[in-house]
Design a protein around this motif. Structure first.
Motif: not given
Lengths: 343, 343
Positions: A23, A27, A30, A115, A131
């Motif tokens: 992950r 991230l 992105r 986040l 996130d």
């Protein structure tokens, strides 16, 4: 063996799990898709020390300014910041620190992408954020954070490495679990250094740059587990005033990585030695170690980022040994709860 | 009378000069002409405490995030930040702190418009910056900053008031010189509070929000002038760990303004009283003062921003009295120089 000691020893495995989490690069991919002008962080206690480490890495590798916001600016004073395009990061192992959760909601309303870095995927903070990255630390039983701290450092550091596609940083992080295993297997000089501090009444812990987060965290651990009134300073800040309090015989701990920050730490070590201070030095630098009454040598050739983690663990071991030597149960700090719900 | 005491007493006049400086609104007018996404600051010691105060005001009145950058990120690690459109502020009374001067040059290369806040219009920092605002403090003879600190607070606070065209903030700042004169004229309870601390070996100073800068600065003054091992914490941070070190009878100082931060300070005061700690409280809140063994009452009805200045001066007076009571010359701190040239 205390929970604190057990959890200190678990850190190599915890950090290896973060290094394998898909992950993080997902991230990062992105985040690379659009320009981010600023990172605004919300964190308290240990978590804010992890942010300090992150600030150096993000500034160096990504050119990103990091603003560690006081949560009260958002939760008490209701500031409405202009954060369009920014990344807002809330860091809290429990994910239940009220001011961090409320603050992150305010950052989202201000236009930031948010986040959560927490150890609890089901927490309020993870639910609030756009996130979530997991600390993979498992349950932490000791009130004093150990594995939940280094796991925050690692999540944030790996995010920088992947975001910047920085192979040098990736290699330095990949070396962390092994470096910590070596340190944990051979902590005899740390034992001796801790014993020497048994009757200390106060202590300064100095670091700089990539070792500054370790200094902050070590001072907090010494307070929480050994009830030693420890304070952290960057070596530069220390010379701007606090050095005035040092008397001959006063104990100080210097934590140093081998990079551009070393010269400043050597300068302050030489000055403190002139004053007659009692220095414990944790470093791989022979130049610096020779100023110490209690030298704790780290292996040579470690990247300064890897050393940033090793110095944290050295500080944890120092606190754990010192608490034991002072007859204190490091698992049960007075007046403390595991989750602190300040607004 | 020490230079430190003389210079503490000069502060109302210094701050009145800043309130009359036409260059502040002139710069504010130019800053309003284009959007500023971020303020990045460089400051050490006291100067960084002034930035802490500024961060609350800029966030509230302008929605501006303020990132206090560690100078070493720029001077040691050569980070090239993306700061197009940002305002970079270097704060240094001497204007000769090497790391702040070099760091501000790096911010300019990174695209920031730069401002120097110094007490020396002819300094390297003022020469380096695009704009300069003068602290108007005159020569400071004591090594420990007093008037050069509150003048930094005032320059930065007035810049926010003019930039945001904020009448409430303007009125609160205009009231500062008068509030400080009253405090200086009647410091008997501070005298008594200082005498009680004569044999203290360590001390925590707590504030929050607009009183947090005063807590940071008071702890530093107590270190520099009275060699008392003082540490500052926000009341929220304190409950996240450091509170574990408090024993019955341990001295703490709480500095509080009457605003949204008061409830948290009351909560920690009540908890500390349960532990049996010895509390000195400086505040206008009767609720809070009743927890104190040594209450120092400020006049009621003061704006929290005005109180932010009054609390700083109360802390200076406490340090000056305590140094005298401990037989220390507050003008000659050991191991310190007026200009610290760390990189």
């Amino acid at each position: 063996m205390s929970h604190f000691a057990t959890e200190i020893a678990e850190q190599p495995d915890v950090l290896a799990r973060i290094l394998a989490d898909p992950r993080v690069p997902e991230l990062a991919r992105r985040l690379r898709a659009r320009p981010v002008p600023l990172v605004a962080t919300l964190a308290r206690g240990s978590s804010d020390h992890a942010v300090t480490f992150f600030g150096y890495l993000a500034g160096r590798a990504l050119g990103l300014p990091v603003a560690s916001l006081p949560p009260s600016l958002l939760t008490l004073y209701d500031a409405r910041l202009h954060l369009e395009g920014a990344l807002g990061i809330g860091v809290s192992q429990s994910g239940e620190s009220t001011d961090v959760v409320e603050g992150l909601a305010a950052l989202k309303r201000s236009g930031a992408h948010t986040l959560a870095v927490t150890n609890r995927p089901g927490s309020a903070l993870a639910a609030e954020a756009d996130d979530h990255l997991d600390q993979h630390a498992g349950r932490e039983r000791a009130v004093a954070a150990s594995k939940t701290f280094t796991s925050q450092m690692m999540v944030l550091a790996r995010l920088v490495a992947e975001w910047a596609d920085d192979d040098e940083l990736r290699t330095a992080l990949d070396a962390v679990p092994g470096a910590l295993r070596s340190l944990l297997d051979d902590a005899a000089t740390l034992d001796r250094a801790a014993l020497r501090l048994t009757h200390a009444e106060g202590l300064y812990v100095l670091g700089r740059g990539l070792s500054f987060a370790a200094a902050l965290e070590t001072a907090l651990k010494l307070k929480e587990t050994a009830y030693l009134d420890a304070q952290a300073y960057s070596s530069a800040e220390f010379q701007h005033g606090p050095i005035a309090v040092v008397d001959p015989g006063d104990p100080l701990v210097i934590l140093a990585a081998e990079d551009a920050s070393l010269a400043g730490l050597e300068e302050v070590a030489a000055r403190l030695r002139q004053v007659g201070a009692d220095l414990t030095v944790v470093s791989s630098s022979a130049e610096l170690l020779r100023h110490a009454a209690a030298p704790v040598a780290l292996p040579e050739g470690m990247h300064a980022v890897t050393a940033g983690f090793a110095l944290v663990v050295a500080g944890q071991l120092l606190a754990e040994r010192l608490a034991t030597s002072r007859g204190i149960d490091p698992d049960a700090p007075r007046h403390l709860r595991k989750v602190t719900r300040t607004r």
